[in-house]
Write a protein that holds these residues in place. Structure first.
Motif, PDB file in Angstrom:
ATOM      1  N   VAL A  95       7.120  16.254   2.950  1.00 63.65           N
ATOM      2  CA  VAL A  95       6.182  15.348   2.781  1.00 63.65           C
ATOM      3  C   VAL A  95       6.765  13.981   1.764  1.00 63.65           C
ATOM      4  N   ALA A  96       6.257  12.887   2.266  1.00 65.37           N
ATOM      5  CA  ALA A  96       6.990  11.870   1.431  1.00 65.37           C
ATOM      6  C   ALA A  96       6.144  10.768   1.023  1.00 65.37           C
ATOM      7  N   LEU A  97       6.205   9.993  -0.127  1.00 59.85           N
ATOM      8  CA  LEU A  97       5.214   8.857  -0.232  1.00 59.85           C
ATOM      9  C   LEU A  97       6.015   7.696   0.291  1.00 59.85           C
ATOM     10  N   GLN A  98       5.432   6.739   1.018  1.00 62.64           N
ATOM     11  CA  GLN A  98       6.128   5.466   1.182  1.00 62.64           C
ATOM     12  C   GLN A  98       5.094   4.415   0.633  1.00 62.64           C
ATOM     13  N   MET A 142       0.699  -1.086   0.084  1.00 61.54           N
ATOM     14  CA  MET A 142       0.195   0.058  -0.072  1.00 61.54           C
ATOM     15  C   MET A 142       1.007   1.176  -0.083  1.00 61.54           C
ATOM     16  N   GLN A 143       0.110   2.354  -0.512  1.00 64.96           N
ATOM     17  CA  GLN A 143       1.045   3.685  -0.595  1.00 64.96           C
ATOM     18  C   GLN A 143       0.431   4.673   0.582  1.00 64.96           C
ATOM     19  N   ILE A 144       0.977   5.220   1.291  1.00 63.21           N
ATOM     20  CA  ILE A 144       0.707   6.265   2.101  1.00 63.21           C
ATOM     21  C   ILE A 144       1.817   7.411   2.066  1.00 63.21           C
ATOM     22  N   THR A 145       0.972   8.646   2.278  1.00 61.24           N
ATOM     23  CA  THR A 145       1.742  10.011   2.336  1.00 61.24           C
ATOM     24  C   THR A 145       1.882  10.280   3.739  1.00 61.24           C
ATOM     25  N   VAL A 146       3.442  10.693   3.862  1.00 56.46           N
ATOM     26  CA  VAL A 146       3.784  10.793   5.580  1.00 56.46           C
ATOM     27  C   VAL A 146       4.180  12.398   5.401  1.00 56.46           C
ATOM     28  N   LYS A 147       3.479  13.019   6.269  1.00 59.75           N
ATOM     29  CA  LYS A 147       3.954  14.599   6.685  1.00 59.75           C
ATOM     30  C   LYS A 147       4.217  14.986   7.918  1.00 59.75           C
ATOM     31  N   LEU A 148       5.564  15.640   7.784  1.00 64.19           N
ATOM     32  CA  LEU A 148       6.324  15.838   8.773  1.00 64.19           C
ATOM     33  C   LEU A 148       6.030  17.362   9.487  1.00 64.19           C
ATOM     34  N   PHE A 149       6.210  17.942  10.516  1.00 60.81           N
ATOM     35  CA  PHE A 149       6.020  19.319  10.828  1.00 60.81           C
ATOM     36  C   PHE A 149       7.020  19.778  11.805  1.00 60.81           C
ATOM     37  N   ALA A 150       7.316  20.930  12.012  1.00 61.44           N
ATOM     38  CA  ALA A 150       8.399  21.414  12.926  1.00 61.44           C
ATOM     39  C   ALA A 150       9.659  21.061  12.832  1.00 61.44           C
ATOM     40  N   SER A 151      10.029  20.639  14.153  1.00 65.14           N
ATOM     41  CA  SER A 151      11.250  19.988  14.213  1.00 65.14           C
ATOM     42  C   SER A 151      11.372  18.600  13.479  1.00 65.14           C
ATOM     43  N   PHE A 152      10.383  17.896  13.556  1.00 61.90           N
ATOM     44  CA  PHE A 152      10.525  16.575  12.514  1.00 61.90           C
ATOM     45  C   PHE A 152      11.046  16.736  11.206  1.00 61.90           C
ATOM     46  N   HIS A 161      -4.257   2.555   5.851  1.00 58.80           N
ATOM     47  CA  HIS A 161      -4.803   2.020   4.526  1.00 58.80           C
ATOM     48  C   HIS A 161      -4.343   2.536   3.384  1.00 58.80           C
ATOM     49  N   ASP A 162      -4.199   2.142   2.367  1.00 53.98           N
ATOM     50  CA  ASP A 162      -3.948   2.614   0.887  1.00 53.98           C
ATOM     51  C   ASP A 162      -4.297   3.814   0.891  1.00 53.98           C
ATOM     52  N   GLY A 163      -3.810   4.834   0.592  1.00 52.79           N
ATOM     53  CA  GLY A 163      -4.186   6.072   0.099  1.00 52.79           C
ATOM     54  C   GLY A 163      -4.194   7.116   1.382  1.00 52.79           C
ATOM     55  N   ASP A 164      -3.902   6.716   2.621  1.00 54.84           N
ATOM     56  CA  ASP A 164      -4.021   7.545   3.705  1.00 54.84           C
ATOM     57  C   ASP A 164      -2.820   8.522   3.897  1.00 54.84           C
ATOM     58  N   THR A 165      -3.029   9.697   4.582  1.00 60.47           N
ATOM     59  CA  THR A 165      -2.128  10.572   4.871  1.00 60.47           C
ATOM     60  C   THR A 165      -1.926  10.709   6.342  1.00 60.47           C
ATOM     61  N   LEU A 166      -0.623  10.318   6.849  1.00 56.05           N
ATOM     62  CA  LEU A 166      -0.054  10.688   8.212  1.00 56.05           C
ATOM     63  C   LEU A 166       0.456  11.758   8.415  1.00 56.05           C
ATOM     64  N   SER A 167       0.011  12.658   9.479  1.00 53.44           N
ATOM     65  CA  SER A 167       0.744  13.797   9.608  1.00 53.44           C
ATOM     66  C   SER A 167       1.248  13.656  11.288  1.00 53.44           C
TER      67      SER A 167
END
Length: 74
Positions: free
Chosen positions: A18-21, A1-11, A60-66
C-alpha cells in the motif's frame, strides 16, 4: 491530489503493498499502471474505492486504487 494505491499478489513482488501517491488532477488508472512498470495485459481487476473500474477511469482526491493481476490455473 493524493490517492492510495493497493497492490495484490504478484504485483507486490519488488514493489509495495500500500502506498500514498501525490498525482496531478485528471490522472487515470492507466497512468498509475504504467508508472509501476506493469502492462495492461497483466491487469486482471481494477477497483476504485471498492468498485470495478476501467483503466480509463479518472481518479479523484482521496480515491483508493486496487490492482490485481490475472489469475491462471486449471
Amino acid at each position: 491530489m493524493q490517492i492510495t494505491v493497493k497492490l495484490f499478489a504478484s504485483f507486490r513482488n519488488g514493489r509495495f503493498n500500500v502506498a500514498l501517491q501525490e498525482l496531478p488532477e485528471d490522472t487515470d488508472c492507466r497512468i498509475i499502471v504504467l508508472s509501476l512498470g506493469l502492462t495492461e495485459e497483466e491487469i486482471g481487476v481494477v477497483l476504485v474505492n471498492g468498485r470495478h473500474a476501467t483503466l480509463d477511469h479518472l481518479l479523484h482526491d482521496g480515491d483508493t486504487l486496487s490492482l490485481f493481476p490475472l489469475v491462471g490455473g486449471g
